[in-house]
Design an enzyme around this catalytic site. Structure first.
Site, PDB file in Angstrom:
ATOM      1  N   ARG A 239      -6.993  -0.706  -7.408  1.00 19.56           N
ATOM      2  CA  ARG A 239      -7.408   0.334  -6.453  1.00 19.56           C
ATOM      3  C   ARG A 239      -7.643   1.619  -7.237  1.00 19.56           C
ATOM      4  NH1 ARG A 239      -4.782   0.878  -0.659  1.00 19.56           N
ATOM      5  NH2 ARG A 239      -6.887   1.670  -0.292  1.00 19.56           N
TER       6      ARG A 239
ATOM      7  N   ASN B 292      -5.835  12.120   0.421  1.00 24.98           N
ATOM      8  CA  ASN B 292      -4.919  11.323   1.239  1.00 24.98           C
ATOM      9  C   ASN B 292      -5.740  10.501   2.228  1.00 24.98           C
ATOM     10  OD1 ASN B 292      -2.142  10.628   1.873  1.00 24.98           O
ATOM     11  ND2 ASN B 292      -2.467  11.670   3.825  1.00 24.98           N
ATOM     12  N   LYS B 293      -5.063   9.705   3.014  1.00 24.00           N
ATOM     13  CA  LYS B 293      -5.730   8.807   3.943  1.00 24.00           C
ATOM     14  C   LYS B 293      -6.754   9.553   4.792  1.00 24.00           C
ATOM     15  CE  LYS B 293      -5.234   5.296   4.071  1.00 24.00           C
ATOM     16  NZ  LYS B 293      -6.066   4.345   3.300  1.00 24.00           N
TER      17      LYS B 293
ATOM     18  N   ARG C  90       0.864  -1.169   0.000  1.00 25.73           N
ATOM     19  CA  ARG C  90       0.000   0.000   0.000  1.00 25.73           C
ATOM     20  C   ARG C  90       0.914   1.237   0.000  1.00 25.73           C
ATOM     21  NH1 ARG C  90       2.249   1.731   3.702  1.00 25.73           N
ATOM     22  NH2 ARG C  90       0.890   3.527   3.658  1.00 25.73           N
TER      23      ARG C  90
ATOM     24  N   ALA D 269       0.754   5.021  -2.425  1.00 28.15           N
ATOM     25  CA  ALA D 269       0.629   5.253  -3.865  1.00 28.15           C
ATOM     26  C   ALA D 269       1.892   4.920  -4.652  1.00 28.15           C
ATOM     27  CB  ALA D 269       0.193   6.698  -4.119  1.00 28.15           C
TER      28      ALA D 269
ATOM     29  N   ASP E  42      -2.254  10.401  -2.151  1.00 31.02           N
ATOM     30  CA  ASP E  42      -2.531   9.373  -3.148  1.00 31.02           C
ATOM     31  C   ASP E  42      -2.928   9.970  -4.487  1.00 31.02           C
ATOM     32  OD1 ASP E  42      -2.889   6.310  -1.935  1.00 31.02           O
ATOM     33  OD2 ASP E  42      -2.908   7.908  -0.449  1.00 31.02           O
TER      34      ASP E  42
END
EC number: 5.3.1.23
Length: 351
Positions: free
Chosen positions: A98, A252-253, A55, A57, A242
């Site tokens: 993804r 992003n997360k 995981r 990017a 990402d």
């Protein structure tokens, strides 16, 4: 294999090409078990991306590039006269692994562009390119580490979210690469890492990297971040991305947006660190970025243990979007943009 840089506070590589296949450090098993997964096909690589074996990017993009190498080998071996058409289906399997991480599509486009003009066995050409993508990522991370470190005045600490280190990249890291460089340069004394629910990337991965590379760190619940800022213990929030839209909005997360809002209120600066391969100039704003929603079971359970009431349901977006107006600095391998906007982004990408 080209050189793989390693330096002080940099001892981890999670993606490797070994002989004729891809080797991934299984990030689902960390921090208690360092297990490696051996992959021999594009399908296995796509599954590894989808299931979070790998995981981050940049790391996803690198893994996908190696996936194309293995797909090309299989297609050429089985259908030497029609391998290009056969490769398309395997490329699509990787493409759909993804949806949010733009590096996945960027790497696949580069690999597919290299197919033009190949006569005979495509594997040697594609392997050389995949290894170049891998090494370029590491080199770029070292460059971003120094550029980001230069922005930090000597301070007690910084706060980071999710995992942006060697585990999320080819090596060294984006935001964590800046932190590694800043610590090595004496700019910071301490790192605070959000635990990052529901996959616990902060507690399982970032804390593991920091401990392994002997950088002092404390883990905290996301809900504690505002109090930490109020007490003046951090001067910067430093995160990765990402996907970055053409106007500078940052996906992003999940949890990144709330950090940016809290940082602005408390006078803490907010830095995004990402290679230009993460910038998607075809996506005009953050509103256009597809946000992956994952299984609600990831929120309702920890591992195999149910932690929520049996009838409870959950909402589980994997990412959120931070508006460019909340970003103080965007650090890329091409340079730094302060207060990014559409004009500055276009100028950076044209350079």
């Amino acid at each position: 294999m080209p050189k793989i840089l390693m330096s002080q506070h940099d001892s981890i590589r999670a993606v490797e090409w070994k002989d004729n296949h891809l080797v991934l450090l299984d990030q689902r098993k960390l921090p208690h078990n360092e297990q490696y997964v051996q992959l021999y096909s594009a399908e296995e690589t796509a599954d590894a991306i989808r299931n979070m074996v790998v995981r981050g990017a940049p790391a996803i993009g690198i893994a996908a590039a190696y996936g194309v190498v293995m797909a090309a080998r299989k297609s050429y071996k089985q259908y030497p006269q029609d391998w290009r058409n056969r490769l398309e289906a395997e490329k699509d399997v990787l493409m759909n692994a993804r949806p949010t991480a733009v590096n996945l599509m960027w790497a696949l486009r580069r690999m597919c562009a290299a197919l033009e003009g190949i006569q005979g066995d495509p594997e040697p050409v594609l392997l050389e390119l995949a290894q170049r993508i891998h090494q370029d990522d590491i080199d770029d991370n070292y460059r971003m580490g120094e550029l980001g470190s230069a922005l930090i005045q000597p301070s007690h600490g910084v706060l980071t979210h999710c995992n942006t280190g060697s585990l999320a990249t080819g090596g060294y890291g984006t935001a964590l690469g800046v932190i590694r460089s800043a610590y090595s340069n004496g700019k910071i004394e301490h790192v605070y890492a959000d635990e990052t629910r529901p996959w616990w990337q902060g507690s399982r991965l970032t804390a593991w990297e920091l401990v392994k590379d002997k950088i002092p760190a404390h883990l905290l619940c996301e809900g504690a971040a505002a109090s930490l800022m109020r007490q003046g213990k951090v001067s910067w929030v430093i995160v990765g991305s990402d996907r970055i839209a053409a106007n500078g909005d940052v996906a992003n997360k999940i949890g990144t947006y709330s950090l940016a809002v809290n940082a602005r209120y408390h006078g803490v600066r907010f830095m995004v660190v990402a290679p230009t391969s993460t910038i998607d100039m075809n996506t005009l704003t953050g509103n256009d970025i597809p946000i992956e929603e994952r299984s609600q079971d990831e929120v309702l359970n920890v591992g195999n243990q149910r932690i929520a009431a049996m009838q409870a349901q959950a909402w589980n977006p994997a990412f959120d979007v931070t508006p460019a107006a909340l970003v103080d600095a965007l650090v890329t391998e091409k340079g730094v943009i302060e207060r990014p906007n559409a004009a500055k982004m276009a100028a950076l990408m044209a350079s």
